[in-house]
Design a protein around this motif. Structure first.
Motif, PDB file in Angstrom:
ATOM      1  N   ASP A  42      53.073  53.048  39.462  1.00 18.84           N
ATOM      2  CA  ASP A  42      52.976  52.125  38.332  1.00 18.84           C
ATOM      3  C   ASP A  42      51.700  51.279  38.413  1.00 18.84           C
ATOM      4  O   ASP A  42      51.030  51.044  37.401  1.00 18.84           O
ATOM      5  CB  ASP A  42      54.192  51.201  38.282  1.00 18.84           C
ATOM      6  CG  ASP A  42      55.489  51.938  37.991  1.00 18.84           C
ATOM      7  OD1 ASP A  42      55.426  53.046  37.397  1.00 18.84           O
ATOM      8  OD2 ASP A  42      56.558  51.424  38.367  1.00 18.84           O
ATOM      9  N   ILE A  43      51.356  50.847  39.604  1.00 18.85           N
ATOM     10  CA  ILE A  43      50.172  50.008  39.800  1.00 18.85           C
ATOM     11  C   ILE A  43      48.908  50.790  39.466  1.00 18.85           C
ATOM     12  O   ILE A  43      48.050  50.330  38.702  1.00 18.85           O
ATOM     13  CB  ILE A  43      50.116  49.467  41.246  1.00 18.85           C
ATOM     14  CG1 ILE A  43      51.284  48.521  41.504  1.00 18.85           C
ATOM     15  CG2 ILE A  43      48.777  48.785  41.524  1.00 18.85           C
ATOM     16  CD1 ILE A  43      51.465  48.163  42.974  1.00 18.85           C
ATOM     17  N   VAL A  44      48.792  51.980  40.038  1.00 14.24           N
ATOM     18  CA  VAL A  44      47.563  52.771  39.877  1.00 14.24           C
ATOM     19  C   VAL A  44      47.414  53.278  38.443  1.00 14.24           C
ATOM     20  O   VAL A  44      46.313  53.260  37.890  1.00 14.24           O
ATOM     21  CB  VAL A  44      47.517  53.930  40.894  1.00 14.24           C
ATOM     22  CG1 VAL A  44      46.326  54.837  40.642  1.00 14.24           C
ATOM     23  CG2 VAL A  44      47.448  53.372  42.316  1.00 14.24           C
ATOM     24  N   THR A  45      48.506  53.704  37.826  1.00 16.98           N
ATOM     25  CA  THR A  45      48.393  54.211  36.458  1.00 16.98           C
ATOM     26  C   THR A  45      48.082  53.098  35.461  1.00 16.98           C
ATOM     27  O   THR A  45      47.523  53.360  34.398  1.00 16.98           O
ATOM     28  CB  THR A  45      49.664  54.976  36.015  1.00 16.98           C
ATOM     29  OG1 THR A  45      50.810  54.147  36.210  1.00 16.98           O
ATOM     30  CG2 THR A  45      49.826  56.259  36.801  1.00 16.98           C
ATOM     31  N   ALA A  46      48.397  51.869  35.797  1.00 18.83           N
ATOM     32  CA  ALA A  46      48.080  50.741  34.920  1.00 18.83           C
ATOM     33  C   ALA A  46      46.672  50.196  35.166  1.00 18.83           C
ATOM     34  O   ALA A  46      46.155  49.427  34.353  1.00 18.83           O
ATOM     35  CB  ALA A  46      49.109  49.623  35.117  1.00 18.83           C
ATOM     36  N   GLU A  47      46.057  50.607  36.269  1.00 20.50           N
ATOM     37  CA  GLU A  47      44.725  50.100  36.614  1.00 20.50           C
ATOM     38  C   GLU A  47      43.690  50.649  35.634  1.00 20.50           C
ATOM     39  O   GLU A  47      43.683  51.831  35.302  1.00 20.50           O
ATOM     40  CB  GLU A  47      44.363  50.537  38.048  1.00 20.50           C
ATOM     41  CG  GLU A  47      43.077  49.961  38.550  1.00 20.50           C
ATOM     42  CD  GLU A  47      42.689  50.464  39.943  1.00 20.50           C
ATOM     43  OE1 GLU A  47      41.618  50.062  40.404  1.00 20.50           O
ATOM     44  OE2 GLU A  47      43.428  51.261  40.534  1.00 20.50           O
ATOM     45  N   SER A  48      42.806  49.772  35.172  1.00 21.86           N
ATOM     46  CA  SER A  48      41.755  50.212  34.254  1.00 21.86           C
ATOM     47  C   SER A  48      40.638  50.907  35.033  1.00 21.86           C
ATOM     48  O   SER A  48      40.445  50.660  36.222  1.00 21.86           O
ATOM     49  CB  SER A  48      41.213  49.019  33.466  1.00 21.86           C
ATOM     50  OG  SER A  48      40.657  48.071  34.337  1.00 21.86           O
ATOM     51  N   ARG A  49      39.921  51.748  34.327  1.00 21.15           N
ATOM     52  CA  ARG A  49      38.816  52.485  34.939  1.00 21.15           C
ATOM     53  C   ARG A  49      37.557  51.646  34.910  1.00 21.15           C
ATOM     54  O   ARG A  49      37.374  50.876  33.983  1.00 21.15           O
ATOM     55  CB  ARG A  49      38.610  53.799  34.203  1.00 21.15           C
ATOM     56  CG  ARG A  49      39.686  54.802  34.578  1.00 21.15           C
ATOM     57  CD  ARG A  49      39.033  56.164  34.665  1.00 21.15           C
ATOM     58  NE  ARG A  49      39.388  56.937  35.814  1.00 21.15           N
ATOM     59  CZ  ARG A  49      40.493  57.647  35.964  1.00 21.15           C
ATOM     60  NH1 ARG A  49      41.415  57.627  35.057  1.00 21.15           N
ATOM     61  NH2 ARG A  49      40.665  58.374  37.032  1.00 21.15           N
ATOM     62  N   PRO A  50      36.692  51.818  35.860  1.00 23.89           N
ATOM     63  CA  PRO A  50      36.837  52.703  36.999  1.00 23.89           C
ATOM     64  C   PRO A  50      37.836  52.136  38.007  1.00 23.89           C
ATOM     65  O   PRO A  50      37.916  50.920  38.198  1.00 23.89           O
ATOM     66  CB  PRO A  50      35.432  52.753  37.604  1.00 23.89           C
ATOM     67  CG  PRO A  50      34.791  51.476  37.203  1.00 23.89           C
ATOM     68  CD  PRO A  50      35.408  51.097  35.877  1.00 23.89           C
ATOM     69  N   LEU A  51      38.580  53.030  38.627  1.00 25.37           N
ATOM     70  CA  LEU A  51      39.526  52.634  39.660  1.00 25.37           C
ATOM     71  C   LEU A  51      38.749  52.046  40.845  1.00 25.37           C
ATOM     72  O   LEU A  51      37.572  52.341  41.027  1.00 25.37           O
ATOM     73  CB  LEU A  51      40.343  53.831  40.132  1.00 25.37           C
ATOM     74  CG  LEU A  51      41.134  54.603  39.076  1.00 25.37           C
ATOM     75  CD1 LEU A  51      41.827  55.803  39.703  1.00 25.37           C
ATOM     76  CD2 LEU A  51      42.141  53.705  38.378  1.00 25.37           C
ATOM     77  N   VAL A  52      39.413  51.250  41.648  1.00 24.53           N
ATOM     78  CA  VAL A  52      38.773  50.677  42.827  1.00 24.53           C
ATOM     79  C   VAL A  52      38.163  51.778  43.684  1.00 24.53           C
ATOM     80  O   VAL A  52      37.014  51.683  44.132  1.00 24.53           O
ATOM     81  CB  VAL A  52      39.768  49.811  43.637  1.00 24.53           C
ATOM     82  CG1 VAL A  52      39.159  49.394  44.961  1.00 24.53           C
ATOM     83  CG2 VAL A  52      40.197  48.588  42.842  1.00 24.53           C
ATOM     84  N   VAL A  53      38.909  52.840  43.887  1.00 22.09           N
ATOM     85  CA  VAL A  53      38.413  53.947  44.718  1.00 22.09           C
ATOM     86  C   VAL A  53      37.188  54.602  44.073  1.00 22.09           C
ATOM     87  O   VAL A  53      36.265  55.017  44.770  1.00 22.09           O
ATOM     88  CB  VAL A  53      39.544  54.968  45.017  1.00 22.09           C
ATOM     89  CG1 VAL A  53      39.942  55.749  43.777  1.00 22.09           C
ATOM     90  CG2 VAL A  53      39.172  55.882  46.151  1.00 22.09           C
TER      91      VAL A  53
END
Length: 121
Positions: free
Chosen positions: A51-62
């Motif tokens: 849920d956290i990663v899919t809600a993260e806006s791009r660009p992702l931290v990684v």
């Protein structure tokens, strides 16, 4: 060293570009760290990673970190290549340059060949 000579010096240009890339990377990493803190806060509230990663806006931290690493590798490689060439032009031995850089003399020879061909490190 005169200003005209400095402006034409490939090592100076490479170092200047490295400094620009470093400034950009520091800004990007500060943003990535801030975003990582928010992700950590969300995780500590019990949210699932998916849920956290899919809600993260791009660009992702990684993705930000990967971009910074690629930028640093490119600019750092160009600086290393130009610095090795500048030292060799000042009659510094390949062995001494290798010792200064903490690499083998073969690596310095390769850097000098890459620079002569205009190839990336």
């Amino acid at each position: 060293m005169s200003t005209d000579h400095t402006q034409q010096d490939p090592a100076v240009r490479a170092l200047t570009e490295l400094m620009t890339v470093l400034d950009t990377c520091m800004t990007e990493l500060q943003g990535a760290r801030s975003r990582a803190e928010k992700l950590l806060d969300e995780r500590q509230t019990g949210r699932a990673w998916l849920d956290i990663v899919t809600a993260e806006s791009r660009p992702l931290v990684v993705e930000q970190i990967s971009s910074v690493m690629a930028s640093l590798a490119s600019a750092g490689g160009a600086w290393r290549r130009e610095q090795a060439h500048a030292l060799a032009a000042e009659q510094v031995s390949i062995n001494r340059i290798a010792a200064m850089f903490g690499v083998t003399r073969q690596r310095i020879s390769a850097l000098l060949r890459e620079r002569a061909r205009g190839a990336p490190a």
